[in-house]
Scaffold this motif. Structure first.
Motif, mmCIF file in Angstrom:
data_model
loop_
_atom_site.group_PDB
_atom_site.id
_atom_site.type_symbol
_atom_site.label_atom_id
_atom_site.label_comp_id
_atom_site.label_asym_id
_atom_site.label_seq_id
_atom_site.Cartn_x
_atom_site.Cartn_y
_atom_site.Cartn_z
ATOM 1 N N ALA A 202 3.892 8.397 -1.248
ATOM 2 C CA ALA A 202 4.099 9.804 -1.573
ATOM 3 C C ALA A 202 5.437 10.031 -2.254
ATOM 4 O O ALA A 202 6.468 9.522 -1.805
ATOM 5 N N ASP A 203 5.417 10.798 -3.318
ATOM 6 C CA ASP A 203 6.639 11.270 -3.963
ATOM 7 C C ASP A 203 7.073 12.515 -3.176
ATOM 8 O O ASP A 203 6.300 13.474 -3.037
ATOM 9 N N ALA A 204 8.298 12.490 -2.654
ATOM 10 C CA ALA A 204 8.751 13.575 -1.771
ATOM 11 C C ALA A 204 8.654 14.941 -2.439
ATOM 12 O O ALA A 204 8.470 15.963 -1.771
ATOM 13 N N SER A 205 8.733 14.973 -3.787
ATOM 14 C CA SER A 205 8.691 16.263 -4.480
ATOM 15 C C SER A 205 7.323 16.943 -4.317
ATOM 16 O O SER A 205 7.200 18.149 -4.523
ATOM 17 N N LEU A 206 6.334 16.169 -3.901
ATOM 18 C CA LEU A 206 5.001 16.744 -3.693
ATOM 19 C C LEU A 206 5.011 17.811 -2.597
ATOM 20 O O LEU A 206 4.216 18.755 -2.620
ATOM 21 N N SER A 207 5.937 17.691 -1.655
ATOM 22 C CA SER A 207 5.945 18.634 -0.530
ATOM 23 C C SER A 207 6.160 20.075 -1.008
ATOM 24 O O SER A 207 5.781 21.020 -0.328
ATOM 25 N N ARG A 208 6.761 20.226 -2.190
ATOM 26 C CA ARG A 208 6.949 21.553 -2.790
ATOM 27 C C ARG A 208 5.602 22.269 -2.979
ATOM 28 O O ARG A 208 5.507 23.486 -2.960
ATOM 29 N N HIS A 209 4.545 21.488 -3.181
ATOM 30 C CA HIS A 209 3.222 22.078 -3.430
ATOM 31 C C HIS A 209 2.384 22.214 -2.158
ATOM 32 O O HIS A 209 1.227 22.606 -2.208
ATOM 33 N N ILE A 210 2.970 21.836 -1.023
ATOM 34 C CA ILE A 210 2.200 21.863 0.223
ATOM 35 C C ILE A 210 2.664 23.056 1.045
ATOM 36 O O ILE A 210 3.833 23.112 1.461
ATOM 37 N N PRO A 211 1.776 24.037 1.290
ATOM 38 C CA PRO A 211 2.197 25.247 2.002
ATOM 39 C C PRO A 211 2.917 24.967 3.317
ATOM 40 O O PRO A 211 3.874 25.673 3.654
ATOM 41 N N LEU A 212 2.511 23.963 4.057
ATOM 42 C CA LEU A 212 3.201 23.676 5.316
ATOM 43 C C LEU A 212 4.473 22.854 5.102
ATOM 44 O O LEU A 212 5.135 22.461 6.075
ATOM 45 N N GLY A 213 4.797 22.566 3.846
ATOM 46 C CA GLY A 213 6.146 22.130 3.491
ATOM 47 C C GLY A 213 6.485 20.663 3.680
ATOM 48 O O GLY A 213 7.648 20.288 3.554
ATOM 49 N N ARG A 214 5.503 19.825 3.963
ATOM 50 C CA ARG A 214 5.837 18.403 4.117
ATOM 51 C C ARG A 214 4.600 17.542 3.828
ATOM 52 O O ARG A 214 3.463 18.017 3.941
ATOM 53 N N ILE A 215 4.880 16.291 3.476
ATOM 54 C CA ILE A 215 3.837 15.279 3.355
ATOM 55 C C ILE A 215 3.296 15.010 4.765
ATOM 56 O O ILE A 215 4.046 15.089 5.748
ATOM 57 N N GLY A 216 2.022 14.693 4.874
ATOM 58 C CA GLY A 216 1.443 14.442 6.197
ATOM 59 C C GLY A 216 1.738 13.050 6.733
ATOM 60 O O GLY A 216 2.151 12.149 5.994
ATOM 61 N N LYS A 217 1.509 12.901 8.024
ATOM 62 C CA LYS A 217 1.634 11.594 8.685
ATOM 63 C C LYS A 217 0.250 11.215 9.215
ATOM 64 O O LYS A 217 -0.570 12.097 9.496
#
Ligand SMILES: NC(=O)c1ccc[n+]([C@@H]2O[C@H](COP(=O)([O-])OP(=O)(O)OC[C@H]3O[C@@H](n4cnc5c(N)ncnc54)[C@H](O)[C@@H]3O)[C@@H](O)[C@H]2O)c1
Length: 262
Positions: A202-217
């Motif tokens: 995952a590119d960390a910048s993707l979290s900008r597009h995720i309403p809950l604000g983070r990449i998942g685990k």
């Protein structure tokens, strides 16, 4: 009695999880043993299976199996092993999937890579589901199956062998749900978003597009997996797809509204 306690009946229920060596499959297999369910940890990597079994909350309930699910002979070997180790498998999770390599775009993916992706994601899923269903039907036992599909069943991933296999798997869930419902066998799809597991860098910048604000685990998927697998919690649920993506699939070219005046 609490609705959510004791989601499984470990005396009569046992599980088989493919891809249990890493990522989402491993998190689900761990969660199942944590609930007291005897579980086959199946994966192509012996090293990963050994590590996953050792790290399980209750390793004594975890049964390793190593084999390549792209090979047809492995499917029967896995079923025979599961039967010998656990008796009847009532809960089946298919998380195994070959690596996604960005280099395998439409003009690069070779025939063997295409074939292996389809063989694991679709053919193994169908064969294992059907044979496990036959055993359950013969003994009039309810069952619950969960297939790891993808948001890329519906949107391109620049990996046509991957997205087409997940689209096929999505339809397989619906076909089998309709055919097997009358036998008390449920089959559903779990649809991860961007999950930082082995298969996705995952590119960390993707979290900008995720309403809950983070990449998942991977661990974000396990509670929903258990809830859907559980006949006590989800006994009237089949043919459904559960998206666990922090809202990623809501993303489009509109930015979220400005809410500074709250
Ligand atoms: N991670 C994500 O963001 C994401 C997103 C959407 C869907 N998914 C799906 O979820 C599932 C798990 O993803 P993940 O990221 O945890 O993957 P992962 O790569 O971390 O784990 C997959 C496991 O499958 C095993 N495997 C691969 N080929 C195999 C074979 N031929 N036979 C047996 N085992 C084999 C691997 O050794 C690995 O342990 C996959 O089906 C994937 O397509 C993941």
């Amino acid at each position: 009695m609490s609705l959510l306690s004791n989601p499984f009946d470990p005396t009569h229920e046992a599980a088989l999880v493919t891809g249990a060596g890493n990522g989402i499959g491993r998190a689900i297999a761990h969660a199942l043993t944590g609930e007291g369910v005897r579980t086959i940890f199946a994966d192509v990597s012996a090293e990963r299976v050994t590590a996953a079994v050792e790290a399980a909350p209750r390793p004594e309930l975890a049964v390793p199996w190593v084999g390549d699910l792209a090979r047809r002979d492995a499917w029967d070997a896995l079923l025979t092993h599961a039967q010998a180790a656990l008796g009847q498998v009532t809960h089946f999770v298919h998380s195994a999937s070959p690596p996604r390599r960005e280099a395998d775009h439409a003009f690069a993916v070779d025939a063997d890579t295409w074939e292996a992706m389809r063989a694991v994601n679709v053919d193994a899923a169908f064969y294992l589901s059907r044979e496990l269903a036959r055993q359950l039907i013969a003994t009039k036992t309810p069952g619950s199956f969960l297939m790891l599909t993808s948001l890329h069943a519906g949107t391109p991933r620049n990996l046509p062998h991957y997205s087409t296999s997940k689209a096929a798997l999505t339809m397989m869930v619906k076909e089998l749900a309709k055919s097997l419902g009358r036998f008390g066998i449920r089959i559903n799809a779990l649809v991860p978003g961007a999950i930082a597991a082995g298969g996705f860098v995952a590119d960390a910048s993707l979290s900008r597009h995720i309403p809950l604000g983070r990449i998942g685990k991977a661990e974000d998927l396990a509670p929903m997996a258990l809830a859907v697998l559980s006949n006590r919690i989800s006994g009237y649920v089949t043919g459904a797809a559960f998206v666990v993506d922090g809202g990623l699939s809501l993303t489009n070219w509109f930015d979220p509204p400005v809410l500074d005046d709250l």
